[in-house]
Write a protein that holds these residues in place. Structure first.
Motif, PDB file in Angstrom:
ATOM      1  N   LEU A   1       0.850  -1.186   0.000  1.00 28.81           N
ATOM      2  CA  LEU A   1       0.000   0.000   0.000  1.00 28.81           C
ATOM      3  C   LEU A   1       0.887   1.237   0.000  1.00 28.81           C
ATOM      4  CD1 LEU A   1      -2.886  -0.822   2.467  1.00 28.81           C
ATOM      5  CD2 LEU A   1      -3.053  -0.476   0.015  1.00 28.81           C
ATOM      6  N   TYR A   2       0.441   2.246  -0.719  1.00 30.31           N
ATOM      7  CA  TYR A   2       1.180   3.488  -0.829  1.00 30.31           C
ATOM      8  C   TYR A   2       0.265   4.646  -0.448  1.00 30.31           C
ATOM      9  CZ  TYR A   2       4.340   0.501  -3.426  1.00 30.31           C
ATOM     10  OH  TYR A   2       5.181  -0.509  -3.781  1.00 30.31           O
TER      11      TYR A   2
ATOM     12  N   ASP B   1      -3.400   5.619  -2.026  1.00 26.36           N
ATOM     13  CA  ASP B   1      -4.081   4.446  -2.594  1.00 26.36           C
ATOM     14  C   ASP B   1      -5.532   4.444  -2.110  1.00 26.36           C
ATOM     15  OD1 ASP B   1      -2.164   3.267  -4.157  1.00 26.36           O
ATOM     16  OD2 ASP B   1      -1.581   1.753  -2.678  1.00 26.36           O
TER      17      ASP B   1
ATOM     18  N   TYR C   1      -9.115  -3.836   0.866  1.00 26.28           N
ATOM     19  CA  TYR C   1      -8.541  -3.417  -0.409  1.00 26.28           C
ATOM     20  C   TYR C   1      -9.602  -2.979  -1.419  1.00 26.28           C
ATOM     21  CZ  TYR C   1      -4.114  -5.458   1.021  1.00 26.28           C
ATOM     22  OH  TYR C   1      -2.956  -5.742   1.690  1.00 26.28           O
TER      23      TYR C   1
ATOM     24  N   VAL D   1      -6.522  -1.750  -6.373  1.00 26.93           N
ATOM     25  CA  VAL D   1      -5.300  -2.005  -5.612  1.00 26.93           C
ATOM     26  C   VAL D   1      -5.033  -3.504  -5.541  1.00 26.93           C
ATOM     27  CG1 VAL D   1      -4.194  -1.746  -3.355  1.00 26.93           C
ATOM     28  CG2 VAL D   1      -5.512   0.135  -4.317  1.00 26.93           C
TER      29      VAL D   1
ATOM     30  N   GLN E   1      -3.358  -4.482  -8.695  1.00 25.03           N
ATOM     31  CA  GLN E   1      -1.963  -4.038  -8.724  1.00 25.03           C
ATOM     32  C   GLN E   1      -1.082  -4.934  -7.865  1.00 25.03           C
ATOM     33  OE1 GLN E   1      -2.322  -0.007  -7.376  1.00 25.03           O
ATOM     34  NE2 GLN E   1      -2.768   0.786  -9.424  1.00 25.03           N
TER      35      GLN E   1
END
Length: 119
Positions: free
Chosen positions: A24-25, A28, A94, A98, A101
């Motif tokens: 996770l960034y 996001d 989530y 995401v 990804q």
């Protein structure tokens, strides 16, 4: 007109509470649940990744035109999540984009390992 995010179909990604949220960034998108993951999800953005197993989220609720910042929010499938934390902070899951990804990165890393590029 209020819009509620679509409920995700499954929680296929495994979560290791010791290592923290994987892949996770900041900024996001995630889903945030108020109290129980069986209720309607609210869209949220990751605005902080805390030490340990929790996130800081900017939650967009349908009854407000502004976001609400929630700190200390743990993953819905986290085994260390206790009822008191869920009552006060809710939990996150989530967003489908995401998840895609994360799965693509895992497949790419597995391919690199098979090709001998990564150990």
């Amino acid at each position: 007109m209020t819009a509620v995010a679509e409920k995700p179909k499954s929680r296929e990604i495994k979560f290791d509470a010791v290592q923290g949220p994987p892949d996770l960034y900041l900024m996001d998108p995630v889903y945030w649940y108020d109290h129980e993951p069986s209720g309607p999800p609210h869209p949220a953005l990751v605005v902080g990744i805390n030490m340990g197993t929790s996130l800081q989220l900017a939650v967009f609720r349908p009854e407000s035109q502004r976001y609400v910042v929630k700190d200390g929010v743990k993953f819905c499938g986290d085994t260390t999540l206790v009822p008191n934390e869920r009552e006060s902070n809710g939990c996150w899951d989530y967003h489908p984009r995401v998840k895609a990804q994360v799965e693509a990165r895992k497949q790419f890393e597995a391919l690199l390992v098979r090709l001998g590029e990564k150990k």
